[in-house]
Design a protein around this motif. Structure first.
Motif, PDB file in Angstrom:
ATOM      1  N   LEU A 176       0.863  -1.178   0.000  1.00 19.04           N
ATOM      2  CA  LEU A 176       0.000   0.000   0.000  1.00 19.04           C
ATOM      3  C   LEU A 176       0.903   1.233   0.000  1.00 19.04           C
ATOM      4  CD1 LEU A 176      -1.987  -2.229   0.792  1.00 19.04           C
ATOM      5  CD2 LEU A 176      -2.992  -0.652   2.452  1.00 19.04           C
ATOM      6  N   LEU A 177       0.737   2.107  -1.009  1.00 18.59           N
ATOM      7  CA  LEU A 177       1.613   3.264  -1.184  1.00 18.59           C
ATOM      8  C   LEU A 177       0.901   4.527  -0.722  1.00 18.59           C
ATOM      9  CD1 LEU A 177       2.899   2.468  -4.804  1.00 18.59           C
ATOM     10  CD2 LEU A 177       3.668   1.491  -2.637  1.00 18.59           C
ATOM     11  N   ASP A 194     -11.326   6.935  -1.648  1.00 17.51           N
ATOM     12  CA  ASP A 194     -10.546   7.274  -0.458  1.00 17.51           C
ATOM     13  C   ASP A 194      -9.770   6.049   0.037  1.00 17.51           C
ATOM     14  OD1 ASP A 194      -9.459   8.628   1.647  1.00 17.51           O
ATOM     15  OD2 ASP A 194     -11.228   8.458   2.937  1.00 17.51           O
ATOM     16  N   PHE A 195      -8.830   5.600  -0.796  1.00 19.01           N
ATOM     17  CA  PHE A 195      -7.936   4.505  -0.421  1.00 19.01           C
ATOM     18  C   PHE A 195      -6.684   4.653  -1.274  1.00 19.01           C
ATOM     19  CE2 PHE A 195      -6.315   0.132  -0.264  1.00 19.01           C
ATOM     20  CZ  PHE A 195      -6.411  -0.103   1.103  1.00 19.01           C
ATOM     21  N   PRO A 196      -5.514   4.395  -0.683  1.00 19.92           N
ATOM     22  CA  PRO A 196      -4.271   4.633  -1.433  1.00 19.92           C
ATOM     23  C   PRO A 196      -4.077   3.677  -2.609  1.00 19.92           C
ATOM     24  CG  PRO A 196      -3.804   3.541   0.649  1.00 19.92           C
ATOM     25  CD  PRO A 196      -5.249   3.942   0.696  1.00 19.92           C
ATOM     26  N   ILE A 197      -3.299   4.118  -3.569  1.00 25.26           N
ATOM     27  CA  ILE A 197      -2.900   3.241  -4.663  1.00 25.26           C
ATOM     28  C   ILE A 197      -2.134   2.062  -4.062  1.00 25.26           C
ATOM     29  CG2 ILE A 197      -0.693   4.429  -5.090  1.00 25.26           C
ATOM     30  CD1 ILE A 197      -1.290   4.067  -8.117  1.00 25.26           C
ATOM     31  N   PHE A 198      -2.296   0.861  -4.647  1.00 23.15           N
ATOM     32  CA  PHE A 198      -1.606  -0.299  -4.079  1.00 23.15           C
ATOM     33  C   PHE A 198      -1.101  -1.209  -5.190  1.00 23.15           C
ATOM     34  CE2 PHE A 198      -6.085  -1.462  -4.291  1.00 23.15           C
ATOM     35  CZ  PHE A 198      -6.105  -2.790  -4.700  1.00 23.15           C
ATOM     36  N   LEU A 199      -0.177  -2.064  -4.824  1.00 27.00           N
ATOM     37  CA  LEU A 199       0.479  -2.969  -5.761  1.00 27.00           C
ATOM     38  C   LEU A 199       0.219  -4.412  -5.369  1.00 27.00           C
ATOM     39  CD1 LEU A 199       4.065  -1.342  -5.686  1.00 27.00           C
ATOM     40  CD2 LEU A 199       2.112  -0.646  -7.099  1.00 27.00           C
ATOM     41  N   GLU A 200       0.047  -5.259  -6.371  1.00 29.31           N
ATOM     42  CA  GLU A 200       0.117  -6.698  -6.147  1.00 29.31           C
ATOM     43  C   GLU A 200       1.390  -7.204  -6.809  1.00 29.31           C
ATOM     44  OE1 GLU A 200      -1.905 -11.001  -7.217  1.00 29.31           O
ATOM     45  OE2 GLU A 200      -3.082  -9.180  -7.562  1.00 29.31           O
ATOM     46  N   ARG A 201       2.237  -7.842  -6.016  1.00 27.53           N
ATOM     47  CA  ARG A 201       3.506  -8.361  -6.507  1.00 27.53           C
ATOM     48  C   ARG A 201       3.252  -9.766  -7.061  1.00 27.53           C
ATOM     49  NH1 ARG A 201       7.323  -4.308  -6.772  1.00 27.53           N
ATOM     50  NH2 ARG A 201       7.219  -2.981  -4.908  1.00 27.53           N
ATOM     51  N   VAL A 202       3.072  -9.847  -8.365  1.00 23.07           N
ATOM     52  CA  VAL A 202       2.749 -11.125  -9.002  1.00 23.07           C
ATOM     53  C   VAL A 202       3.958 -12.053  -8.978  1.00 23.07           C
ATOM     54  CG1 VAL A 202       1.927 -12.235 -11.107  1.00 23.07           C
ATOM     55  CG2 VAL A 202       1.035  -9.985 -10.435  1.00 23.07           C
ATOM     56  N   CYS A 203       5.104 -11.546  -9.390  1.00 20.93           N
ATOM     57  CA  CYS A 203       6.373 -12.260  -9.201  1.00 20.93           C
ATOM     58  C   CYS A 203       7.458 -11.206  -9.062  1.00 20.93           C
ATOM     59  CB  CYS A 203       6.667 -13.238 -10.343  1.00 20.93           C
ATOM     60  SG  CYS A 203       6.722 -12.518 -11.984  1.00 20.93           S
ATOM     61  N   PHE A 204       8.414 -11.477  -8.184  1.00 24.05           N
ATOM     62  CA  PHE A 204       9.327 -10.398  -7.834  1.00 24.05           C
ATOM     63  C   PHE A 204      10.757 -10.887  -7.636  1.00 24.05           C
ATOM     64  CE2 PHE A 204       6.436 -11.577  -4.369  1.00 24.05           C
ATOM     65  CZ  PHE A 204       7.300 -12.101  -3.418  1.00 24.05           C
ATOM     66  N   PHE A 205      11.660  -9.933  -7.761  1.00 17.41           N
ATOM     67  CA  PHE A 205      13.085 -10.120  -7.533  1.00 17.41           C
ATOM     68  C   PHE A 205      13.314 -10.462  -6.056  1.00 17.41           C
ATOM     69  CE2 PHE A 205      17.186  -8.015  -6.491  1.00 17.41           C
ATOM     70  CZ  PHE A 205      18.011  -8.652  -7.407  1.00 17.41           C
ATOM     71  N   PRO A 206      14.201 -11.415  -5.716  1.00 22.60           N
ATOM     72  CA  PRO A 206      15.147 -12.115  -6.584  1.00 22.60           C
ATOM     73  C   PRO A 206      14.661 -13.471  -7.105  1.00 22.60           C
ATOM     74  CG  PRO A 206      15.745 -12.543  -4.314  1.00 22.60           C
ATOM     75  CD  PRO A 206      14.517 -11.669  -4.271  1.00 22.60           C
ATOM     76  N   GLU A 207      13.370 -13.818  -6.904  1.00 29.35           N
ATOM     77  CA  GLU A 207      12.869 -15.079  -7.448  1.00 29.35           C
ATOM     78  C   GLU A 207      12.969 -15.089  -8.976  1.00 29.35           C
ATOM     79  OE1 GLU A 207      11.594 -13.861  -4.651  1.00 29.35           O
ATOM     80  OE2 GLU A 207      12.249 -15.622  -3.546  1.00 29.35           O
ATOM     81  N   VAL A 208      12.799 -13.936  -9.589  1.00 31.45           N
ATOM     82  CA  VAL A 208      12.984 -13.793 -11.036  1.00 31.45           C
ATOM     83  C   VAL A 208      13.950 -12.637 -11.268  1.00 31.45           C
ATOM     84  CG1 VAL A 208      10.673 -14.676 -11.553  1.00 31.45           C
ATOM     85  CG2 VAL A 208      11.015 -12.207 -11.296  1.00 31.45           C
ATOM     86  N   ALA A 209      14.502 -12.565 -12.476  1.00 31.71           N
ATOM     87  CA  ALA A 209      15.370 -11.444 -12.826  1.00 31.71           C
ATOM     88  C   ALA A 209      14.596 -10.138 -12.705  1.00 31.71           C
ATOM     89  CB  ALA A 209      15.907 -11.617 -14.241  1.00 31.71           C
ATOM     90  N   ILE A 253       6.972  -8.847 -12.213  1.00 31.30           N
ATOM     91  CA  ILE A 253       5.641  -8.404 -12.631  1.00 31.30           C
ATOM     92  C   ILE A 253       4.913  -7.793 -11.433  1.00 31.30           C
ATOM     93  CG2 ILE A 253       3.392  -9.099 -13.549  1.00 31.30           C
ATOM     94  CD1 ILE A 253       4.794 -11.410 -14.965  1.00 31.30           C
ATOM     95  N   THR A 254       4.454  -6.564 -11.609  1.00 31.09           N
ATOM     96  CA  THR A 254       3.723  -5.851 -10.566  1.00 31.09           C
ATOM     97  C   THR A 254       2.459  -5.256 -11.156  1.00 31.09           C
ATOM     98  OG1 THR A 254       5.824  -5.227  -9.505  1.00 31.09           O
ATOM     99  CG2 THR A 254       3.852  -4.022  -8.833  1.00 31.09           C
ATOM    100  N   ASP A 255       1.314  -5.575 -10.567  1.00 29.45           N
ATOM    101  CA  ASP A 255       0.052  -4.975 -10.982  1.00 29.45           C
ATOM    102  C   ASP A 255      -0.229  -3.771 -10.091  1.00 29.45           C
ATOM    103  OD1 ASP A 255      -0.412  -6.723 -13.054  1.00 29.45           O
ATOM    104  OD2 ASP A 255      -1.633  -8.089 -11.859  1.00 29.45           O
ATOM    105  N   ILE A 256      -0.466  -2.622 -10.735  1.00 29.67           N
ATOM    106  CA  ILE A 256      -0.727  -1.367 -10.028  1.00 29.67           C
ATOM    107  C   ILE A 256      -2.229  -1.122 -10.000  1.00 29.67           C
ATOM    108  CG2 ILE A 256      -0.195   1.098  -9.958  1.00 29.67           C
ATOM    109  CD1 ILE A 256       2.155   0.470 -11.902  1.00 29.67           C
ATOM    110  N   TYR A 257      -2.792  -0.942  -8.802  1.00 28.49           N
ATOM    111  CA  TYR A 257      -4.239  -0.755  -8.639  1.00 28.49           C
ATOM    112  C   TYR A 257      -4.514   0.667  -8.142  1.00 28.49           C
ATOM    113  CZ  TYR A 257      -5.136  -5.783  -8.994  1.00 28.49           C
ATOM    114  OH  TYR A 257      -5.242  -7.096  -9.437  1.00 28.49           O
ATOM    115  N   LEU A 258      -5.271   1.426  -8.913  1.00 27.60           N
ATOM    116  CA  LEU A 258      -5.695   2.760  -8.514  1.00 27.60           C
ATOM    117  C   LEU A 258      -7.184   2.725  -8.189  1.00 27.60           C
ATOM    118  CD1 LEU A 258      -4.824   5.763  -8.262  1.00 27.60           C
ATOM    119  CD2 LEU A 258      -5.634   6.071 -10.610  1.00 27.60           C
TER     120      LEU A 258
END
Length: 289
Positions: free
Chosen positions: A185-186, A260-275, A280-285
């Protein structure tokens, strides 16, 4: 962005995608379509270091993440993955770069020094990256999601400490990323607020409220509602470009307003598991009509 600069950004992405392979100068020259007589000078000019140093820095960056966040990995395996023939050679190189042995870094990472070593690459990405074609923004309706979060408050360069605490809680509660979606949550932009004002939540989906714990993990909810979703593929260094695109370009041209809720991210796959280039990050507004 000049054609040559764009070429070296692609060289950087190629190196990141092939850190587990032998990367010799001849191979990189072929990829960049440059003569070896010019490749070294141009590489040093754009990256601020020789190509061999760049490859080693990126391998040590990944090794630092693995040491701090992947305690199930043995140090010798991390060393071999980083292209070193022995624990001793890896330790010497790691200590030279980060002023700490791998074992001490695993116990107590110095993220401020780690970030300073990586700053030249981050600045290059941020200055050289251009938007190009933007993926299509999708509108989706999400259900309420119960999440467990560790609330990072303060200097973004100390975020690694908060990530480690959350990972430790996650391990203790048997909630690996493969079984529980990962969210951030950003609350604000680190470029627009002072270090002491920065706020970000590190979280994962859960089925029931969090019990009192020693990791400062608490229960929150992502509310149901509509969201504009944009997929980012690549390093977090350029994630902010798409976040800014949603706010500055897409939203004013749409018929939606912010919820009235902050922008948030779902980390689909992330470093260092992948290069990094394959993360892959999905950004939700969160939006409403």
């Amino acid at each position: 962005m000049s054609r040559i600069k764009e070429k070296f950004i692609k060289v950087l992405e190629y190196i990141e995608a092939n850190l587990d392979r032998d990367l010799d100068v001849h191979q990189l020259c072929q990829f960049a379509h440059l003569s070896k007589y010019h490749f070294h000078r141009q590489c040093s000019a754009y990256f601020g270091m020789p190509v061999a140093s760049l490859v080693r820095l990126l391998r040590l960056k990944r090794a630092g993440y693995q040491l701090a966040f992947r305690h199930e990995m043995k140090i010798i395996d991390i060393a071999l993955n980083a292209g070193f023939d022995s624990h001793e050679a890896f330790s010497r190189a790691f200590k030279k770069h980060f002023c700490s042995s791998p074992s001490n870094f695993r116990k107590s990472p110095d993220w401020n020094l780690w970030h300073r070593k990586y700053d030249p690459i981050l600045l290059l990405r941020q200055k050289s990256k251009r938007m190009g074609s933007v993926p299509a923004v999708e509108i989706t309706s999400i259900e309420e999601t119960l999440i467990a979060v560790h609330q990072h408050r303060g200097d973004p360069r100390k975020l690694g400490m908060s990530i480690k605490r959350f990972i430790d809680w996650r391990r203790e509660n048997n909630l690996p990323p493969s079984a529980s979606k990962t969210f951030n949550l950003l609350y604000n932009d680190p470029n627009l607020v002072g270090a002491d004002e920065y706020q970000l939540d590190i979280g994962c989906a859960i089925d029931s409220p969090v019990k009192e714990n020693a990791f400062d993990v608490v229960t929150k909810r992502i509310p149901a509602g509509d969201c504009a979703v944009l997929r980012h593929i690549g390093s977090d260094d350029t994630l902010g470009l798409l976040v800014n695109y949603l706010y500055a370009t897409w939203l004013p041209e749409s018929t939606y307003q912010l919820r009235d809720f902050p922008i948030f991210l779902e980390r689909v796959c992330f470093f260092p598991e992948v290069a990094e280039c394959d993360a892959i990050t999905d950004i939700y507004l969160p939006i409403t009509k």
